[in-house]
Design an enzyme around this catalytic site. Structure first.
Site, mmCIF file in Angstrom:
data_model
loop_
_atom_site.group_PDB
_atom_site.id
_atom_site.type_symbol
_atom_site.label_atom_id
_atom_site.label_comp_id
_atom_site.label_asym_id
_atom_site.label_seq_id
_atom_site.Cartn_x
_atom_site.Cartn_y
_atom_site.Cartn_z
ATOM 1 C CG ASP A 217 -1.847 0.882 1.350
ATOM 2 O OD1 ASP A 217 -2.853 1.053 0.290
ATOM 3 O OD2 ASP A 217 -1.786 2.143 2.235
ATOM 4 C CD GLU A 268 15.660 -13.961 4.461
ATOM 5 O OE1 GLU A 268 16.379 -13.014 4.717
ATOM 6 O OE2 GLU A 268 14.451 -14.478 4.963
#
Length: 563
Positions: A217, A268
């Site tokens: 956002d 990751e």
């Protein structure tokens, strides 16, 4: 002429490139505990519906603890579920149910601001000026003899001033804090390393729970030049976001260092987590948000802002596909979301406008009371289906807002006493707010006494108009000619287009667009009124009736061409 976005072999890590993503506004989707508010278990109960629809992912608007000063975008706790919507265990069950159907999960992340109930902000209010707690936010002394005037004249997106004065712990009038949006949404200070580390923790928290990606956002607003001498900035409206000049509050180059950190976290995981930026910026600046070293994808709102016009659509599509090819990203396409007037209504407004509820046509209609009688609902829906059929055939990911698969119209005629959007209260008479596209979905055409149209057993938090009955999912379920059936067929067929991101424009003129996708698929969109010829072949999908040789006006067809 052909346009080709980057075309890697599709792997699990690439699922987002051409995904059909269904946006869920949780408080208005489905209510499992009959308290009038949609919840996490309500979403889980509708997983079979979502699977049958044929989407690839859901995007959940905020479901975090919140006072709902801005529909959940005022977050109290980034690593929890609003108790009115459920628990973390409910969330885990929902993710498992969606994943079992092959549906990925994207969640909203709101990094520009917290709520004023967040533990950090409460600590800042209880701490003295200059404390570490206040350094997490943007506090400044006021002007005037006693600091009674705001630090400068900047205004909030939601209207009124962008500064709010606090009361110090000793009870005296104190400093002012900055809020781009509602006063209940204090902006974070992204020059503070503690903010960076905490959001990395949040990204890992949800990724570890199986979340596949994030919608970011206000992605363009995190880094700010808070030099108070920028006092000539009289207003901060959306129009400013599209200027190419240096702006103190929007789209600053240094914001991309934040997303480089986030990308390292995403990578990751196997597959890497995805992200898409909500960045209302000049089109030439959007690529930075969508870079592989950053978020990877950015919302393209260009079609959402366009009129129903062949020339505008072609220019927008060509430009965005070229931009995607240059950056290695894939484009995004969207017509409706939780912030704009539904496109089935926009395309049927009295003046025929289509500018996302941001243009004058939409505002005038809403401010007149949003009378459904003033909308040509049949024409609006016909054009909306034509536009959607065109969108779903494009390379890139397609975003669908809950209820558009039902052909749902905007609920514009909400009584003032029932409205919830802060833009209405802060700009009354200028902005009517976004409640009309957030009214809970109608699932069944005949409500039980005192309940809603299948949303839940005890009404809905925003009133559902009586005419919602004809749009209810249950009403359309067994109707092969319904809007719901059209979306299901389109999304099912769309999977055949996803092996490649190539598009070739074919000769067309006037109000007609014609392009080909690999495998002999042709897409013809007729933006005019008169019928046009279709290429020879099998009509796989048509947004309106066709005899196989002619495509009527305001409609789109997919044809498996024989030559």
């Amino acid at each position: 002429m052909s346009t080709t976005a980057s075309n890697p072999a599709h792997t699990d890590a690439d699922w987002w490139r051409q995904a059909a993503v269904y946006q869920i506004y949780p408080r208005s989707f489905a209510d499992a505990n009959s308290d009038g508010l949609g919840d996490i278990r309500g979403i889980t109960s509708r997983v079979p519906y979502l699977a049958k629809l044929g989407i690839d992912a859901v995007w959940l608007s905020p479901f975090y603890p919140s006072a709902l000063a801005d529909g959940g975008y005022d977050v109290d706790d980034y690593r929890n579920v609003d108790p009115r919507l459920g628990t973390l265990e409910d969330f885990d069950e929902m993710v498992a149910a969606l994943h079992a159907e092959g549906i990925r999960v994207i969640v909203d992340i709101v990094p520009n601001h917290t709520s004023d109930r967040h533990e950090w902000f409460l600590e800042a209010l209880a701490s003295p000026k200059g404390s570490a707690a206040r350094e997490r936010y943007i506090f400044r002394d006021g002007r005037g003899e006693d600091g009674e005037l705001p630090p400068n004249n900047w205004t909030s997106i939601f209207g009124g001033g962008a500064w709010e004065r606090i009361t110090e712990p000793d009870g005296t009038p104190g400093q002012w804090y900055f809020h781009l949006f509602a006063k209940e949404q204090p902006d974070l200070n992204w020059d503070n390393p503690e903010i960076h580390e905490d959001f990395l923790t949040t990204l890992r928290f949800w990724s570890d729970r199986g979340v596949d990606g994030f919608r970011v956002d206000v992605a363009h607003g995190l880094k700010k030049d808070m030099d108070l001498e920028h006092d000539d900035l009289e207003t901060i409206h959306r129009a400013d976001l599209f200027s190419m000049g240096e702006h103190p509050l929007w789209d600053r180059d240094e914001v991309h260092s934040i997303y480089a950190e986030w990308r390292r976290v995403f990578n990751e995981y196997n597959p890497p987590r995805t992200a898409v930026a909500e960045a209302w910026v000049h089109a030439d600046r959007r690529a930075k948000y969508a870079s592989p070293e950053g978020l990877g994808q950015a919302f393209n709102f260009d079609l959402l802002q366009a009129d129903f016009d062949a020339g505008q659509f072609r220019d927008i599509i060509a430009k965005n596909l070229a931009e995607a090819a240059a950056t290695g990203a894939s484009s995004t396409w969207v017509f409706s979301n939780h912030d704009v007037v539904r496109h089935a209504t926009r395309y049927g407004l009295p003046k025929g406008g289509g500018r996302g509820g941001l243009g004058q046509d939409g505002k005038d209609w809403l401010l007149r009371g949003g009378d459904p009688a003033e909308v040509d609902a049949e024409l609006g829906l016909r054009r909306a289906k034509a536009a959607t059929a065109l969108m779903l055939a494009l390379p890139g990911s397609a975003y669908i807002y809950q209820g558009e698969e039902l052909g749902l119209q905007e609920a514009g005629e909400i009584p003032d006493s029932e409205r919830q959007d802060p833009t209405f209260f802060r700009n009354k008479g200028i902005e009517i707010g976004r409640d009309g596209c957030r009214v809970p979905l109608p699932w069944e055409p005949a409500p039980a006494e005192g309940s809603s149209f299948g949303f839940g057993g005890n009404g809905s938090h925003l009133p559902q108009p009586a005419w919602f009955a004809e749009y209810a999912a249950g009403h359309q379920e067994d109707d092969a000619e319904s809007t719901l059936a059209f979306y299901r067929r389109a999304l099912s067929l769309r999977r055949g287009l996803q092996a490649d991101e190539h598009l070739e424009w074919l000769d067309s003129e006037g109000e007609v667009l014609h392009f080909a996708r690999p495998g002999g698929w042709h897409v013809v969109a007729n933006f005019g009124e008169a019928p046009v010829d279709l290429p020879e072949g099998e009509v796989l999908l048509a947004s309106a009736g066709t005899d196989g040789s002619k495509l009527p006006g305001n409609s789109t067809a997919w044809v498996l061409a024989t030559s």
